[in-house]
Design a protein around this motif. Structure first.
Motif, short mmCIF file in Angstrom:
data_model
loop_
_atom_site.label_atom_id
_atom_site.label_comp_id
_atom_site.label_asym_id
_atom_site.label_seq_id
_atom_site.Cartn_x
_atom_site.Cartn_y
_atom_site.Cartn_z
N ASP A 146 0.86 -1.18 0.00
CA ASP A 146 0.00 0.00 0.00
C ASP A 146 0.90 1.23 0.00
O ASP A 146 1.95 1.25 0.64
N VAL A 147 0.48 2.27 -0.71
CA VAL A 147 1.25 3.51 -0.71
C VAL A 147 0.30 4.69 -0.68
O VAL A 147 -0.77 4.66 -1.30
N ARG A 148 0.70 5.71 0.06
CA ARG A 148 -0.05 6.97 0.10
C ARG A 148 0.93 8.11 -0.13
O ARG A 148 2.12 7.99 0.17
N TYR A 149 0.40 9.21 -0.67
CA TYR A 149 1.23 10.34 -1.04
C TYR A 149 0.69 11.60 -0.36
O TYR A 149 -0.52 11.88 -0.43
N PRO A 164 2.91 18.93 1.16
CA PRO A 164 2.90 19.66 2.42
C PRO A 164 1.53 20.23 2.78
O PRO A 164 1.34 20.68 3.92
N VAL A 165 0.59 20.17 1.85
CA VAL A 165 -0.73 20.75 2.08
C VAL A 165 -1.79 19.70 2.33
O VAL A 165 -2.66 19.86 3.19
N ALA A 166 -1.74 18.58 1.59
CA ALA A 166 -2.83 17.59 1.67
C ALA A 166 -2.39 16.29 1.03
O ALA A 166 -1.34 16.20 0.38
N GLU A 167 -3.23 15.26 1.19
CA GLU A 167 -2.98 13.99 0.53
C GLU A 167 -3.26 14.11 -0.96
O GLU A 167 -4.18 14.82 -1.39
N VAL A 168 -2.47 13.42 -1.77
CA VAL A 168 -2.61 13.38 -3.22
C VAL A 168 -2.89 11.93 -3.62
O VAL A 168 -2.26 11.00 -3.10
N ALA A 169 -3.83 11.73 -4.54
CA ALA A 169 -4.25 10.37 -4.87
C ALA A 169 -3.14 9.56 -5.54
O ALA A 169 -3.02 8.35 -5.30
N THR A 194 -2.92 2.23 -4.49
CA THR A 194 -2.91 3.66 -4.24
C THR A 194 -4.34 4.16 -4.11
O THR A 194 -5.29 3.48 -4.54
N PRO A 195 -4.54 5.35 -3.56
CA PRO A 195 -5.89 5.91 -3.51
C PRO A 195 -6.53 6.09 -4.88
O PRO A 195 -7.76 6.17 -5.00
N ALA A 196 -5.70 6.13 -5.94
CA ALA A 196 -6.21 6.27 -7.31
C ALA A 196 -6.44 4.93 -7.98
O ALA A 196 -6.91 4.88 -9.12
N GLY A 197 -6.11 3.82 -7.30
CA GLY A 197 -6.27 2.50 -7.89
C GLY A 197 -4.93 1.79 -7.96
O GLY A 197 -3.89 2.30 -7.53
N PRO A 198 -4.92 0.57 -8.54
CA PRO A 198 -3.69 -0.20 -8.61
C PRO A 198 -2.67 0.40 -9.58
O PRO A 198 -3.02 0.87 -10.66
N VAL A 199 -1.42 0.38 -9.17
CA VAL A 199 -0.30 0.87 -9.99
C VAL A 199 0.83 -0.13 -9.85
O VAL A 199 1.19 -0.53 -8.74
#
Length: 288
Positions: free
Chosen positions: A62-65, A68-73, A99-104
């Motif tokens: 699992d990965v999240r991004y 400095p302002v917010a989470e990015v998908a 990822t929050p945007a789907g599988p990569v």
């Protein structure tokens, strides 16, 4: 204490490319802690990896991004940086990321003594920009329709998140970019665009690009893998390149951080492959 690595993606020189923070073991970190680490790192994105099991040489994670302002998908350069950082420690191979945007998927390999990461994006698609919205964008960019290259219609491309795609006729126009940050930031928030991918075509498969990134609190991104994937989908879907093709994107030169992104396009595919190298940045932070 959380180990935070720093890598420059889409370059072999730590002074080029796009810097990314990388946390290879993000087990137990809360959203607030990840955001605080991203703020402390100060780069456009920091990736947080939680590796799972492996099968047939492939590692699931699992990965999240976070900016400095917010989470990015989804973030392409941080994905390549993460894959190279992990490969340096565990050897090259395949990562299958959730990822929050789907599988990569991202694969690493050695080429000429350098590790290369190739990510396969979420499915890409594109649509024309509403003319009134385009006029707002041009006003914020301090450009006019006369500056645009009619061979490349303005679109919004998607490959995990949305990117405005705008072509100019002249390289000098791109080099002289001086946009209204507040105006573009407001428009991008309204339209939910992640970057504005502004480009000039040197030839049919070679492009120069600049990517304002106000949603991440960044004036400009020196290398944008997610935008490169969206741009590749745009070129393919609008039949603007022969297939198969390898497209080269030069980015970051006008801001002193030269980057090279390689985009491979084939027929009958929804996804886009984006390749690049990554270099560790000396004196990487070891704690946060």
């Amino acid at each position: 204490m959380t180990e935070v690595l720093r890598y420059a993606a889409f370059t072999t020189d730590q002074g080029g490319g796009n810097p990314a923070g990388v946390v290879l073991d993000a087990h137990g970190l809360s959203d607030a802690e990840m955001l605080a680490i991203a703020q402390d790192v100060g780069y456009s994105e920091t990736a947080f990896l939680v590796a799972g099991g492996s099968k047939d040489g492939e590692v699931a994670a699992d990965v999240r991004y976070f900016s400095p302002v917010a989470e990015v998908a989804f973030c392409g350069h941080a994905t390549v940086a993460t894959a190279v950082a992990r490969a340096e420690r565990h050897g090259p191979g395949a990562l299958r990321l959730s990822t929050p945007a789907g599988p990569v998927s991202v694969d690493t390999r050695l080429e000429d003594g350098h590790l290369v990461g190739t990510l396969t994006s979420p499915p890409a698609h594109t649509r024309p920009v509403d003319p009134e919205v385009l006029d707002e964008a041009l006003n914020a960019l301090r450009w006019s329709r006369d500056d645009l290259d009619p061979a490349y219609p303005a679109h919004v491309g998607f490959a995990g998140n949305d990117h405005l795609l705008v072509a100019v006729r002249d390289r000098a126009t791109l080099a002289a970019l001086d946009y209204d940050y507040a105006a573009l930031q407001a428009l991008m928030a309204q339209e939910r665009w992640t970057t504005a991918h502004l480009f000039w075509a040197e030839d049919v498969t070679t492009f120069h690009a600049r990517d304002p990134f106000p949603p991440g609190g960044v004036i400009e991104d020196p290398a944008t893998g997610a935008a490169a994937a969206a741009f590749g989908g745009y070129l393919r879907d609008l039949a603007l390149v022969p297939l198969p093709s390898r497209v080269t994107i030069h980015q970051g030169h006008d801001m002193g951080r030269p980057s090279e992104l390689l985009v491979d396009l084939v027929e009958d595919a929804e996804t886009v492959a984006v390749s690049g190298r990554a270099a560790p940045i000396e004196q990487s932070g070891s704690g946060a």
